[in-house]
Design a protein around this motif. Structure first.
Motif, PDB file in Angstrom:
ATOM      1  N   MET A  36      -4.052  88.095  52.094  1.00 40.81           N
ATOM      2  CA  MET A  36      -5.200  88.224  53.165  1.00 40.81           C
ATOM      3  C   MET A  36      -5.663  86.866  53.470  1.00 40.81           C
ATOM      4  SD  MET A  36      -8.548  90.570  53.075  1.00 40.81           S
ATOM      5  CE  MET A  36      -9.385  89.588  51.727  1.00 40.81           C
ATOM      6  N   CYS A  37      -5.576  86.005  52.115  1.00 41.82           N
ATOM      7  CA  CYS A  37      -6.067  84.477  52.276  1.00 41.82           C
ATOM      8  C   CYS A  37      -5.130  83.488  52.736  1.00 41.82           C
ATOM      9  CB  CYS A  37      -6.213  84.135  50.739  1.00 41.82           C
ATOM     10  SG  CYS A  37      -7.655  84.765  49.804  1.00 41.82           S
ATOM     11  N   VAL A  38      -3.813  83.860  52.696  1.00 38.16           N
ATOM     12  CA  VAL A  38      -2.840  83.279  53.593  1.00 38.16           C
ATOM     13  C   VAL A  38      -3.053  83.472  55.027  1.00 38.16           C
ATOM     14  CG1 VAL A  38      -0.392  83.006  54.023  1.00 38.16           C
ATOM     15  CG2 VAL A  38      -1.116  83.263  51.652  1.00 38.16           C
ATOM     16  N   VAL A  41      -5.500  81.572  56.611  1.00 35.72           N
ATOM     17  CA  VAL A  41      -5.193  80.199  56.933  1.00 35.72           C
ATOM     18  C   VAL A  41      -4.348  80.272  58.149  1.00 35.72           C
ATOM     19  CG1 VAL A  41      -3.734  78.200  56.039  1.00 35.72           C
ATOM     20  CG2 VAL A  41      -5.611  79.375  54.584  1.00 35.72           C
ATOM     21  N   VAL A  42      -3.546  80.895  58.444  1.00 37.29           N
ATOM     22  CA  VAL A  42      -2.665  80.892  59.335  1.00 37.29           C
ATOM     23  C   VAL A  42      -3.215  81.433  60.704  1.00 37.29           C
ATOM     24  CG1 VAL A  42      -0.773  82.460  60.401  1.00 37.29           C
ATOM     25  CG2 VAL A  42      -0.530  81.807  58.010  1.00 37.29           C
ATOM     26  N   ALA A  45      -5.613  77.955  61.548  1.00 33.57           N
ATOM     27  CA  ALA A  45      -4.666  76.983  61.923  1.00 33.57           C
ATOM     28  C   ALA A  45      -4.774  76.707  63.418  1.00 33.57           C
ATOM     29  CB  ALA A  45      -3.272  76.833  61.562  1.00 33.57           C
ATOM     30  N   PRO A  46      -4.182  77.764  64.212  1.00 36.54           N
ATOM     31  CA  PRO A  46      -4.530  77.573  65.639  1.00 36.54           C
ATOM     32  C   PRO A  46      -5.421  77.598  66.293  1.00 36.54           C
ATOM     33  CG  PRO A  46      -3.327  79.810  65.216  1.00 36.54           C
ATOM     34  CD  PRO A  46      -3.563  78.952  63.778  1.00 36.54           C
ATOM     35  N   SER A  47      -6.501  77.996  65.530  1.00 37.28           N
ATOM     36  CA  SER A  47      -8.005  77.985  66.289  1.00 37.28           C
ATOM     37  C   SER A  47      -8.452  76.529  66.403  1.00 37.28           C
ATOM     38  CB  SER A  47      -8.804  78.700  65.248  1.00 37.28           C
ATOM     39  OG  SER A  47      -9.361  77.822  64.028  1.00 37.28           O
ATOM     40  N   TYR A  48      -7.759  75.498  66.198  1.00 44.11           N
ATOM     41  CA  TYR A  48      -7.989  74.254  66.615  1.00 44.11           C
ATOM     42  C   TYR A  48      -8.329  74.074  67.895  1.00 44.11           C
ATOM     43  CZ  TYR A  48      -7.401  69.189  67.200  1.00 44.11           C
ATOM     44  OH  TYR A  48      -7.573  67.953  67.314  1.00 44.11           O
ATOM     45  N   PHE A  49      -7.830  74.893  68.918  1.00 49.54           N
ATOM     46  CA  PHE A  49      -8.095  74.645  70.376  1.00 49.54           C
ATOM     47  C   PHE A  49      -9.409  75.155  70.826  1.00 49.54           C
ATOM     48  CE2 PHE A  49      -3.457  74.618  69.599  1.00 49.54           C
ATOM     49  CZ  PHE A  49      -3.232  73.080  70.020  1.00 49.54           C
ATOM     50  N   LEU A  50      -9.857  76.140  70.021  1.00 49.45           N
ATOM     51  CA  LEU A  50     -11.201  76.696  70.305  1.00 49.45           C
ATOM     52  C   LEU A  50     -12.519  75.919  69.954  1.00 49.45           C
ATOM     53  CD1 LEU A  50     -10.412  80.299  68.723  1.00 49.45           C
ATOM     54  CD2 LEU A  50     -10.503  79.640  71.170  1.00 49.45           C
ATOM     55  N   PHE A  51     -12.200  74.761  69.365  1.00 50.11           N
ATOM     56  CA  PHE A  51     -13.305  73.945  68.720  1.00 50.11           C
ATOM     57  C   PHE A  51     -13.356  72.666  69.429  1.00 50.11           C
ATOM     58  CE2 PHE A  51     -12.808  76.753  65.147  1.00 50.11           C
ATOM     59  CZ  PHE A  51     -13.735  77.130  65.074  1.00 50.11           C
ATOM     60  N   ASP A  52     -14.540  72.249  69.548  1.00 52.93           N
ATOM     61  CA  ASP A  52     -14.868  70.907  70.607  1.00 52.93           C
ATOM     62  C   ASP A  52     -13.847  69.626  69.754  1.00 52.93           C
ATOM     63  OD1 ASP A  52     -16.370  72.215  72.129  1.00 52.93           O
ATOM     64  OD2 ASP A  52     -18.096  71.639  71.484  1.00 52.93           O
ATOM     65  N   THR A  63     -16.077  75.154  54.597  1.00 54.19           N
ATOM     66  CA  THR A  63     -17.248  75.874  54.224  1.00 54.19           C
ATOM     67  C   THR A  63     -16.975  77.096  53.908  1.00 54.19           C
ATOM     68  OG1 THR A  63     -18.576  74.719  56.037  1.00 54.19           O
ATOM     69  CG2 THR A  63     -19.463  76.797  55.068  1.00 54.19           C
ATOM     70  N   VAL A  64     -16.021  77.875  54.498  1.00 50.51           N
ATOM     71  CA  VAL A  64     -15.710  79.173  54.223  1.00 50.51           C
ATOM     72  C   VAL A  64     -15.060  79.248  52.607  1.00 50.51           C
ATOM     73  CG1 VAL A  64     -14.182  81.189  54.711  1.00 50.51           C
ATOM     74  CG2 VAL A  64     -15.613  80.271  56.396  1.00 50.51           C
ATOM     75  N   THR A  65     -14.073  78.687  52.570  1.00 53.93           N
ATOM     76  CA  THR A  65     -13.304  78.282  51.214  1.00 53.93           C
ATOM     77  C   THR A  65     -14.298  77.816  50.140  1.00 53.93           C
ATOM     78  OG1 THR A  65     -12.485  76.088  51.697  1.00 53.93           O
ATOM     79  CG2 THR A  65     -11.142  78.015  52.295  1.00 53.93           C
TER      80      THR A  65
END
Length: 131
Positions: A36-38, A41-42, A45-52, A63-65
């Motif tokens: 579940m932890c892996v 992370v997976v 990783a692609p959520s990069y495009f959702l953030f400014d 923060t989460v980890t």
């Protein structure tokens, strides 16, 4: 040997926090928790495009980890400490029982008296006053 406390006689009831820590330990020590932890992370990783910015993207996972690690360390330390205490009680009971056996056999076999003294000194067993 009636004054020797056996491990089965240690009946300290675990607190609510101790029981919670034990369940948390069982939960996080399973292979599927690691999986579940892996997955987290997976998915992150692609959520990069959702953030400014890349900084915000990194801040989210950091923060989460950090929070999860901080809480798990406290819980797992609790279970480790209790486990260490239980092992120590068992070792003390074994040493007490062995010492008592050596004392009784030492009455017939004098060479065991010195061995019993060395055992008591090595593990820190104190002579108990007989009443």
């Amino acid at each position: 040997m009636s004054d020797v406390m056996m491990p089965s006689q240690v009946t300290k009831k675990p607190s609510v926090f101790d029981r919670f820590a034990t369940h948390a330990n069982e939960f996080v020590s399973r292979a599927w928790f690691f999986a579940m932890c892996v997955v987290l992370v997976v998915v992150w990783a692609p959520s990069y495009f959702l953030f400014d910015t890349a900084d915000t993207w990194q801040l989210v996972i950091n923060t989460v980890t950090t929070i999860v690690t901080f809480l798990l360390v406290a819980l797992l330390q609790n279970t480790q400490t209790r486990s260490d205490e239980a092992v120590q009680h068992k070792l003390n009971a074994l040493a007490e029982g062995l010492s008592e056996l050596m004392r009784r056999l030492g009455e017939d076999h004098g060479e065991l008296r010195q061995a019993e003294k060395e055992l008591r000194d090595a593990v820190g067993l104190e002579r108990r006053e007989s009443s």
